[in-house]
Scaffold this motif. Structure first.
Motif, PDB file in Angstrom:
ATOM      1  N   ASN A 128      -9.093   4.653 -24.563  1.00  0.00           N
ATOM      2  CA  ASN A 128      -9.048   4.688 -26.021  1.00  0.00           C
ATOM      3  C   ASN A 128      -8.731   3.292 -26.518  1.00  0.00           C
ATOM      4  O   ASN A 128      -7.872   2.596 -25.949  1.00  0.00           O
ATOM      5  N   TYR A 129      -9.404   2.871 -27.578  1.00  0.00           N
ATOM      6  CA  TYR A 129      -9.192   1.536 -28.140  1.00  0.00           C
ATOM      7  C   TYR A 129      -8.697   1.688 -29.571  1.00  0.00           C
ATOM      8  O   TYR A 129      -9.340   2.351 -30.405  1.00  0.00           O
ATOM      9  N   SER A 130      -7.542   1.081 -29.867  1.00  0.00           N
ATOM     10  CA  SER A 130      -6.966   1.207 -31.202  1.00  0.00           C
ATOM     11  C   SER A 130      -6.182  -0.039 -31.550  1.00  0.00           C
ATOM     12  O   SER A 130      -5.298  -0.462 -30.782  1.00  0.00           O
ATOM     13  N   ASP A 131      -6.518  -0.613 -32.710  1.00  0.00           N
ATOM     14  CA  ASP A 131      -5.766  -1.760 -33.242  1.00  0.00           C
ATOM     15  C   ASP A 131      -5.610  -2.887 -32.228  1.00  0.00           C
ATOM     16  O   ASP A 131      -4.534  -3.462 -32.053  1.00  0.00           O
ATOM     17  N   GLY A 132      -6.704  -3.208 -31.520  1.00  0.00           N
ATOM     18  CA  GLY A 132      -6.681  -4.327 -30.576  1.00  0.00           C
ATOM     19  C   GLY A 132      -6.080  -3.997 -29.233  1.00  0.00           C
ATOM     20  O   GLY A 132      -5.849  -4.909 -28.418  1.00  0.00           O
ATOM     21  N   ASN A 133      -5.797  -2.719 -28.980  1.00  0.00           N
ATOM     22  CA  ASN A 133      -5.195  -2.331 -27.711  1.00  0.00           C
ATOM     23  C   ASN A 133      -6.048  -1.296 -26.985  1.00  0.00           C
ATOM     24  O   ASN A 133      -6.613  -0.390 -27.612  1.00  0.00           O
ATOM     25  N   LEU A 134      -6.126  -1.440 -25.660  1.00  0.00           N
ATOM     26  CA  LEU A 134      -6.656  -0.376 -24.825  1.00  0.00           C
ATOM     27  C   LEU A 134      -5.477   0.485 -24.386  1.00  0.00           C
ATOM     28  O   LEU A 134      -4.483  -0.018 -23.842  1.00  0.00           O
ATOM     29  N   LEU A 135      -5.589   1.799 -24.608  1.00  0.00           N
ATOM     30  CA  LEU A 135      -4.520   2.725 -24.263  1.00  0.00           C
ATOM     31  C   LEU A 135      -4.965   3.547 -23.061  1.00  0.00           C
ATOM     32  O   LEU A 135      -5.905   4.334 -23.136  1.00  0.00           O
ATOM     33  N   LEU A 136      -4.287   3.338 -21.920  1.00  0.00           N
ATOM     34  CA  LEU A 136      -4.695   3.959 -20.662  1.00  0.00           C
ATOM     35  C   LEU A 136      -3.584   4.878 -20.160  1.00  0.00           C
ATOM     36  O   LEU A 136      -2.421   4.447 -20.046  1.00  0.00           O
ATOM     37  N   LEU A 168       3.327   8.349 -20.253  1.00  0.00           N
ATOM     38  CA  LEU A 168       3.395   6.921 -19.981  1.00  0.00           C
ATOM     39  C   LEU A 168       2.003   6.309 -20.098  1.00  0.00           C
ATOM     40  O   LEU A 168       1.042   6.833 -19.534  1.00  0.00           O
ATOM     41  N   GLN A 169       1.924   5.207 -20.856  1.00  0.00           N
ATOM     42  CA  GLN A 169       0.627   4.580 -21.060  1.00  0.00           C
ATOM     43  C   GLN A 169       0.658   3.127 -20.607  1.00  0.00           C
ATOM     44  O   GLN A 169       1.685   2.439 -20.702  1.00  0.00           O
ATOM     45  N   LEU A 170      -0.470   2.675 -20.095  1.00  0.00           N
ATOM     46  CA  LEU A 170      -0.692   1.259 -19.805  1.00  0.00           C
ATOM     47  C   LEU A 170      -1.423   0.671 -21.003  1.00  0.00           C
ATOM     48  O   LEU A 170      -2.527   1.104 -21.340  1.00  0.00           O
ATOM     49  N   VAL A 171      -0.797  -0.278 -21.681  1.00  0.00           N
ATOM     50  CA  VAL A 171      -1.350  -0.862 -22.905  1.00  0.00           C
ATOM     51  C   VAL A 171      -1.824  -2.281 -22.599  1.00  0.00           C
ATOM     52  O   VAL A 171      -1.046  -3.116 -22.118  1.00  0.00           O
TER      53      VAL A 171
END
Length: 394
Positions: free
Chosen positions: A91-99, A2-5
């Motif tokens: 992690n930062y990818s395509d305008g999103n922080l993935l937590l 589960l990720q917080l985006v």
């Protein structure tokens, strides 16, 4: 997993791409949920080994909650971003922080009172106006996210964010205020009372040596707050403004020599050195006197009959009456000193109240002897645009 985006934009905080922060936003509802499950963490207890915040001030939380409830429906809730330290680094990818939701902690480095105020506002709305709860939940607050700061750097961030912030001066803050009813009245007084027109310092907290203005806007607002304490409704606002206009106009006209007129810097300096008439203490004491007159039911048209005696007062600093009653004190060089304190204001208020003929018998009962105007007094020239017997009722 589960990720917080979180949608975010990177912000360069240091050289060569080594220090990056992110700008984003979170809905009020998410702030409350993240606080509830501990993902949004406030290290504000002194015994914590990772202490990096001050203790919560419940009064400030209530004030912010009230501010939100008073402004959100008009779209005029203005908050600076809250600041969080994301642990571990995202992690930062395509305008999103993935937590990673199970392990991420958003350590609040600035904005705890805003977050707790948001939570309280949502709780109040859910209880009192449940239909508005979804609306308030979707309002967003800006978020500045730091990436994996050490505890030492997080504490430094808290220190810098708060130490480097500068509150606006009181007069400037009031000048920009569009909500306060007392400020609204005070702004109208500047336009309506001849002695105040172009004679009020709107931006600076004090009157410098070369400032020839009569008083600061903050002093006028404080006097208005004394005049109309606890004002929460705009019902009858125009009547109150009119009554206040008549009060200040009658007061100015009662004073001999027109001391409140626009003057040169040199004349104003001399006046401040010799007289109390242009002091913040006296203006605030007059505001308290105005409140007394309202309690007595004195109409706008009858104000001159009560205020004309102010022209007989000895306003000089050397007047022993001021020192006798605690308005002034004698300094080390033998010169009377006037300090803008509640004690001085209350003492001046008592002197003025007694001088014009208002004598308190006890806290709830007043004895009144209505003075008579001398024939041909200038107060007769005040034109009543409403009715001569207009009074303010609470």
């Amino acid at each position: 997993m589960l990720q917080l985006v979180i949608r975010a934009v990177p912000v360069q905080r240091g050289p060569q791409g080594e220090h990056v922060s992110y700008l984003s936003s979170l809905p009020f509802g998410d702030i409350t949920r993240l606080l509830a499950d501990g993902r949004l963490y406030v290290p504000n207890e002194p015994e914590l080994p990772d202490l990096a915040q001050r203790k919560t001030n419940p009064t400030r939380v209530k004030s912010i909650s009230r501010y939100i409830l008073d402004t959100y429906q008009k779209g005029s809730t203005f908050f600076p971003p809250i600041c969080v330290n994301v642990q571990p680094s995202p992690n930062y990818s395509d305008g999103n922080l993935l937590l990673p939701y199970d392990s991420v902690v958003l350590r609040l480095t600035d904005g705890q009172h805003r977050c707790f105020g948001i939570r309280k506002a949502l709780e109040d709305v859910q209880f009192n106006q449940p239909a508005h709860f979804p609306i308030l939940s979707q309002i967003e607050v800006g978020v500045l996210l730091y990436s994996g700061l050490s505890i030492e750097m997080e504490r430094q961030a808290f220190r810098d964010q708060n130490l480097l912030a500068q509150r606006p001066g009181t007069s400037l803050s009031y000048s920009f205020d569009q909500r306060s009813l007392e400020v609204t009245i005070a702004k109208s007084l500047i336009e309506r009372v001849p002695s105040f027109c172009n004679n009020v310092e709107m931006f600076e907290n004090g009157l410098g040596r070369n400032n020839a203005k009569l008083l600061t806007f903050s002093t006028l607002v404080k006097a208005t707050q004394h005049m109309f304490p606890g004002l929460t409704s705009d019902d009858g606002l125009e009547l109150r403004t009119y009554w206040a206009t008549c009060f200040w106009t009658a007061t100015a006209r009662s004073l001999l020599g027109d001391p409140w007129e626009i003057q040169s810097s040199s004349k104003r300096i001399k006046q401040r050195q010799q007289s109390l008439l242009g002091s913040a203490v006296i203006f605030q004491a007059l505001g308290l006197l105005a409140y007394d007159l309202q309690l007595e039911g004195i109409s706008a048209g009858n104000l001159p009959q009560w205020l004309f005696r102010l022209g007989e007062m000895d306003w000089s600093r050397e007047n022993a009456l001021w020192q006798l009653h605690g308005v002034t004190t004698i300094g080390s060089q033998g010169v009377p000193i006037l300090q803008n304190t509640k004690t001085s204001i209350d003492a001046a208020h008592r002197i003025l109240r007694d001088f014009i003929g208002l004598a308190l018998m006890n806290s709830n009962l007043r004895e009144r002897t209505k003075p008579e105007l001398p024939e041909g007094h200038l107060a007769d020239q005040i034109v009543d645009d409403h009715t001569e017997d207009s009074t303010i009722t609470s």
